[in-house]
Design a protein around this motif. Structure first.
Motif, short mmCIF file in Angstrom:
data_model
loop_
_atom_site.label_atom_id
_atom_site.label_comp_id
_atom_site.label_asym_id
_atom_site.label_seq_id
_atom_site.Cartn_x
_atom_site.Cartn_y
_atom_site.Cartn_z
N ARG A 1 0.71 -1.02 0.32
CA ARG A 1 -0.31 0.43 -0.10
C ARG A 1 0.57 1.20 -0.12
O ARG A 1 1.76 1.29 0.29
CB ARG A 1 -1.14 -0.18 1.58
N THR B 1 1.47 5.21 0.39
CA THR B 1 0.89 6.39 2.05
C THR B 1 1.14 7.37 1.54
O THR B 1 2.44 7.66 0.42
CB THR B 1 0.85 5.74 2.89
N ALA C 1 -3.29 6.94 3.05
CA ALA C 1 -3.61 6.23 1.97
C ALA C 1 -3.43 7.76 1.44
O ALA C 1 -3.89 8.39 1.14
CB ALA C 1 -4.78 5.34 2.17
N GLU D 1 -3.30 0.75 -3.32
CA GLU D 1 -2.87 -1.00 -3.02
C GLU D 1 -2.16 -1.48 -4.21
O GLU D 1 -3.12 -1.27 -5.27
CB GLU D 1 -3.93 -1.28 -2.06
N ASN E 1 -5.05 6.66 -1.60
CA ASN E 1 -5.96 7.44 -2.28
C ASN E 1 -6.31 7.99 -3.65
O ASN E 1 -6.22 8.91 -4.33
CB ASN E 1 -7.33 8.67 -1.14
N ARG E 2 -5.78 7.30 -4.41
CA ARG E 2 -5.31 8.00 -6.14
C ARG E 2 -4.40 6.38 -6.59
O ARG E 2 -3.17 5.70 -6.01
CB ARG E 2 -3.76 8.73 -6.00
N ASP F 1 -4.98 0.53 -6.56
CA ASP F 1 -5.55 0.44 -7.27
C ASP F 1 -6.07 1.88 -6.27
O ASP F 1 -5.62 2.54 -6.24
CB ASP F 1 -6.51 -0.05 -6.13
N LYS F 2 -7.09 3.05 -6.26
CA LYS F 2 -8.18 4.31 -6.27
C LYS F 2 -6.86 4.21 -4.54
O LYS F 2 -7.14 4.93 -4.21
CB LYS F 2 -9.22 4.40 -6.53
N GLN F 3 -7.25 3.32 -3.90
CA GLN F 3 -6.01 3.27 -2.89
C GLN F 3 -4.92 3.48 -2.51
O GLN F 3 -4.70 3.26 -1.24
CB GLN F 3 -6.97 2.63 -1.68
#
Length: 348
Positions: free
Chosen positions: A57, A59, A65, A91, A67-68, A87-89
């Motif tokens: 993930r 950050t 997070a 991850e 978030n992109r 993904d959008k988070q």
């Protein structure tokens, strides 16, 4: 009695032989039983199943997070293995990996954050949970134009046609390896237009190749006086410090260049070298790894310097792997002779 003596002697010999055989058999049984009591790690009973996983993930510097959607690249010391989008988070996941050393790079493709590289020592069949924290990029005043980085100040200079012609002739000669002749054309360009930043920087670069360090340093200082955020001049001034073996000043200078443009792997290569020369193994490994992952063939020398880092740390296995990677990628490279000597040293 005299006649019975040989009979009893042979009988005793046979009994001794039988006793030895019985003892050997008993020892073999005991050894087998002991071996059966030892539990062998299952991962060594068979070949690598290539089922290890890196779950990650990304950050923000704050720890929240990302978030992109980010570009995630998986490499080993030799090549790019896979590239995907998070993904959008923020991850991501890489499956079906074998045991080994990997490098994961995360980048958002914008100017807000610089690319970040993390090293993963992946064991056989495990799931590695990785967190990659982005770092803010200091906004550079440069734009890319081919292989060079041209500063905004250079772009807006009203260069006379005659000076530009001499400069372009100099660049052609640099490409042919005619360093002295190239320097002469850059000097002519400057005589026509003394404020010509690009010509002064490239003149300094030729002086550096010719080991005219004082002249090179003077050229770069003139460029920086007119354009303090000029990456090329900051970087080249760092190389002057390296040539003089003034590694602490070189580290400071190269960090200034990276602050202007953190995406240039060659600056990280030389920063890693300077850190290694000062004995800072941890930071040297970090910068050399970044250079290798970001620069690939452009920074193949990082393999050799990383081998030196690993050997200084006492890790002969990693040192041998790194030096072999260098010799495989650059058999006639700048450090080929030193790398072969280092390989012999590691094996002895």
């Amino acid at each position: 009695m005299t006649l019975l003596a040989p009979f009893f002697l042979n009988l005793m010999k046979k009994n001794v032989t039988c006793a030895c055989l019985i003892l050997a058999f008993a020892l073999a049984l005991a050894t087998t039983a002991f071996a059966q009591d030892i539990e062998i790690d299952t991962k060594y009973k068979s070949a690598d199943t290539n089922n290890a996983v890196i779950e990650g993930r990304v950050t923000l510097p704050s720890g929240f997070a990302a978030n992109r959607i980010l570009k995630i690249t998986l490499k080993n010391s030799l090549t790019v293995l896979s590239t995907l989008q998070s993904d959008k988070q923020g991850e991501f996941r890489f499956d079906n990996l074998s045991e080994g050393v990997y490098f994961v790079q995360a980048e958002d493709g914008g100017a807000e954050f610089e690319p970040v590289v993390e090293k993963v020592m992946l064991g056989r069949g495990i799931v590695w949970e990785l967190t990659v924290q982005l770092r803010e990029r200091k906004i550079p005043r440069v734009v890319n134009s081919g292989p060079r980085v041209i500063s905004a100040a250079e772009l807006h200079q009203p260069v006379p046609a005659g000076a530009k012609k001499e400069y372009e002739l100099g660049l052609k000669l640099v490409g042919r390896g005619q360093i002295t002749e190239a320097a002469e054309h850059f000097e002519k360009a400057i005589s026509i237009y003394p404020e010509y930043l690009a010509a002064r920087n490239d003149l300094g670069a030729q002086y550096l190749k010719l080991k005219r360090l004082d002249d090179a340093e003077k050229s770069f200082h003139i460029v920086l006086a007119g354009d303090p955020k000029n990456f090329n001049a900051q970087f080249n001034l760092g190389l002057v410090r390296v040539e003089r073996k003034n590694y602490l000043d070189a580290i400071s200078q190269l960090n200034q260049a990276i602050a202007i443009d953190s995406a240039r792997p060659v600056a990280r290569l030389w920063l890693g070298f300077a850190l290694l020369e000062t004995g800072d193994l941890a930071d040297a490994e970090r910068e050399l790894t970044k250079a290798l992952v970001m620069g690939g063939a452009e920074c193949v020398a990082a393999h050799y310097h990383l081998a030196r880092v690993y050997l200084a740390r006492g890790d002969k296995t990693e040192a041998l792997r790194a030096v072999r990677a260098y010799l495989d990628d650059a058999p006639k490279g700048e450090y080929a002779k030193e790398a072969k000597q280092l390989e012999k040293q590691i094996k002895n």
